[in-house]
Design an enzyme around this catalytic site. Structure first.
Site, mmCIF file in Angstrom:
data_model
loop_
_atom_site.group_PDB
_atom_site.id
_atom_site.type_symbol
_atom_site.label_atom_id
_atom_site.label_comp_id
_atom_site.label_asym_id
_atom_site.label_seq_id
_atom_site.Cartn_x
_atom_site.Cartn_y
_atom_site.Cartn_z
ATOM 1 N N LYS A 286 -27.362 18.635 31.231
ATOM 2 C CA LYS A 286 -27.825 18.641 29.863
ATOM 3 C C LYS A 286 -26.547 20.670 30.377
ATOM 4 O O LYS A 286 -26.501 21.254 31.110
ATOM 5 C CB LYS A 286 -28.407 19.474 29.474
ATOM 6 C CG LYS A 286 -28.009 19.262 27.759
ATOM 7 C CD LYS A 286 -29.600 19.749 27.871
ATOM 8 C CE LYS A 286 -29.394 20.604 25.694
ATOM 9 N NZ LYS A 286 -31.143 20.829 25.379
ATOM 10 N N SER B 262 -31.643 18.054 21.294
ATOM 11 C CA SER B 262 -30.876 18.371 21.319
ATOM 12 C C SER B 262 -29.916 18.303 22.331
ATOM 13 O O SER B 262 -28.969 17.960 22.665
ATOM 14 C CB SER B 262 -30.442 19.964 21.638
ATOM 15 O OG SER B 262 -31.433 20.386 22.587
ATOM 16 N N SER C 213 -36.208 18.879 21.669
ATOM 17 C CA SER C 213 -35.585 18.441 22.634
ATOM 18 C C SER C 213 -35.217 17.655 24.012
ATOM 19 O O SER C 213 -33.987 16.991 23.744
ATOM 20 C CB SER C 213 -34.376 19.741 22.694
ATOM 21 O OG SER C 213 -34.006 20.057 21.307
#
Lengths: 485, 94
Positions: free
Chosen positions: A78, A153, A177
């Site tokens: 990420k 997210s 997330s």
């Protein structure tokens, strides 16, 4: 058989037997990316040359017998986790050209274990969002239906895993997330206990809530990655000094002696009937596997979102003050005073959702409002913590939906931030209390969108989550299903 | 609790953000909706409840005060939009 479609442990077996090399696996993943990335758009930055060099090095180490636990395993990261020498944007214009001079602790650990870093995957800007629609570099698409969000997210992480554009990925979870996108993309997502995994080098959103964790194709891979990531880190002052158990021991089918709590508040109004049906089937499966099932109550669940949307923005408004156009990040070169430099650089660099949360947080912490908002939210947080303590006196694991509905269509909620915030009501409480949570694929909606089941346990009880998840995986037959891309 | 346009502008100034008049309009409306929802916290009786700011019982995390390797000046300045080789450069303050 496509090498890119395999799990970490399947690839490890091939590598161990000499039936594939890490270079071959890594090249196969990049070939898959070339084929599907135009549809999925999971990556922000690819790391091809460096990744192939890492893979070649891993193959040499393996041949020399010095490979680590993840030797030659290609992973996606990420874009909120600092990678030395590799651009890290947090999905924001303000960090469009930021190249970290150091690795996050989790990257040091992964590299030390021999993992290959394929690239940086998409996310909502500074991890603020639930649909990955707040990314300055585009919105990834759900591999199960390209018109739908992949969740957020850590949307790029979940989409990349589901689309076989990596073997597994790292995400971060501040209010759901990791678990929510894993659920929407039909993958396994694990948010460890707060303090289990170092946050050093994770660009901070809300420091008392953020945790890094894995998104994987199956439960065994989640255990493998957690093993590699967990452990005390003196560079993170909130890192916990606790032993890391051997998580492979948790991968056993059968739940005799285990009590499963079903929190009534997680099945309230607004729960999609298809989600409820799938999750109830999951609960029945646990019972069949020998678990005792009982209803429990977490009475303050309905206040989680309200408390979170004070606490998280308050912490964010402080954390994001560092983006001032001076030491790194976007800078307005025409500003002629320092205050002007701050204002213009920040206003040009941050997107709408980030501005919104900075404003909420600044307001909640401002003189005259602190007691009514931040203090009150922090007191409600205590009550939520107490709810969990009470519940875990009656059961070993809580089982519920991850989200009230399956994924929504891209664009459907962009003008209504509150409705997006409310979609996180079932994942936020775990962050407020710091307990570990997991999303495991459990079924599908009639429209063919994945639906996950959420497991939560007491602090540092990830092994219980893995045992329950492994049992679900073996008995449901949902883990391992792939979207047709 | 409602929030006025003036309050939004005041908070934006505190947060060092500039808002266009359109942004001010939409932010005021959205912040009012969100804060209106957050007012729900008022329903909870929190008399004598201690606030939680951190979930783990960690107090001060001390370490020995030892010199360790850190970033070189060059590395520290590498991401600066404006530097002079020794320091970050900002507009003149005095």
């Amino acid at each position: 058989m496509e090498l890119s479609s395999l799990t970490i442990h399947e690839v490890q077996e091939l590598l161990a037997r000499g039936e594939a090399s890490s270079v071959e696996v890594t090249e196969a993943v990049y070939a898959r990316m070339a084929a599907v990335e135009p549809k999925v758009a999971a990556y922000i930055t690819e790391n091809r040359d460096e990744a192939l060099a890492q893979a070649a090095q891993a193959d040499e180490r393996r041949a020399a017998g010095t490979g680590g636990a993840l030797c030659g395993v290609p992973l996606a990261i990420k874009d909120v986790i600092c990678t030395k020498g590799l651009r890290t944007t947090a999905g924001s214009r303000i960090l469009e050209n930021f190249v970290p001079p150091y690795d996050a602790t989790v990257m040091e650990k992964l590299k030390g274990a021999g993992a290959v870093c394929l690239g940086k995957v998409s996310m909502d800007e500074f991890a603020m969002g639930s649909g990955n629609e707040n990314c300055a570099f585009g919105t990834p698409h759900n591999p199960w239906n390209l018109d739908y969000i992949c969740g957020g997210s850590s949307g790029g992480s979940a989409a990349a895993v589901a689309a076989d554009e990596c073997l597994a990925a790292l995400g971060s979870d501040t209010g759901g997330s990791i678990r929510q996108p894993a659920s929407h993309c039909g993958m396994v997502g694990l948010k460890p206990t707060y303090g289990r995994v170092s946050r050093f080098g994770l660009l901070a959103f809300a420091s008392s809530l953020d945790q890094i964790g894995p998104i994987t194709k199956d439960v065994t891979d989640a255990a493998l990655l957690l093993q590699a990531l967990a452990g005390y880190d003196p560079r993170d002052s909130t890192s916990a000094r606790v032993e890391t158990p051997d998580y492979s021991q948790a991968l056993v089918e059968g739940l005799a002696g285990l009590t499963v709590g079903v929190p009534a508040e997680y099945f309230g109004a607004g729960l999609d009937p298809e989600v409820e049906k799938v999750v109830r089937h999951g609960i029945a499966t646990l019972q069949d596997a020998g678990a005792q099932v009982r209803e429990v109550s977490l009475p303050h669940t309905e206040y989680g979102v309200a408390a979170y949307y004070i606490i998280a923005p308050a912490e964010a408004s402080s954390n994001l003050a560092r983006y001032d156009g001076v030491r790194y990040g976007r800078r307005d070169m025409d500003a002629d005073s320092l205050v002007d430099l701050y204002r213009r650089s920040r206003s040009q660099g941050f997107g709408d959702e980030v501005k919104r949360r900075i404003l909420i947080g600044t307001y909640a912490l401002s003189s005259g409002y602190y007691d009514a908002y931040y203090k009150k939210a922090s007191q409600v947080r205590t009550l939520i913590v107490e709810d969990y303590k009470d519940a875990f006196r009656q059961c070993d694991v809580l089982v519920s939906p991850v989200t009230p509905t399956p994924a929504w269509k891209i664009g459907d909620k962009v003008s209504d931030p509150l409705s997006v915030y409310l979609s996180d009501l079932l994942t936020i409480p775990a962050n407020l209390a710091g307990v570990p949570g997991m999303s495991v694929p459990c079924g599908f909606s009639s429209a063919g969108l994945p639906i996950g089941i959420q497991l939560q346990a007491s602090h540092f009880s990830e092994a219980i989550l893995l045992r329950v998840a492994y049992t679900l995986e073996k008995r449901l037959g949902v883990v391992g299903k792939k979207p047709a891309l | 609790m409602s929030i006025s346009k003036e309050e939004v502008l005041k908070v934006a100034n505190l947060a060092r953000l500039e808002l266009s008049s359109e942004e001010t309009e939409s932010m005021t409306e959205q912040l009012a909706t969100i804060l209106g929802y957050v007012d729900k916290l008022g329903e909870v009786d929190c008399q004598d409840v201690e606030p939680t700011t951190h979930v783990l019982a960690i107090n001060n995390a001390f370490r020995a005060d030892e010199v360790k390797k850190s970033l070189s000046q060059e590395e520290a300045l590498a991401n600066a939009p404006l530097a002079n080789g020794e320091a970050f450069v900002v507009p003149r303050i005095i």
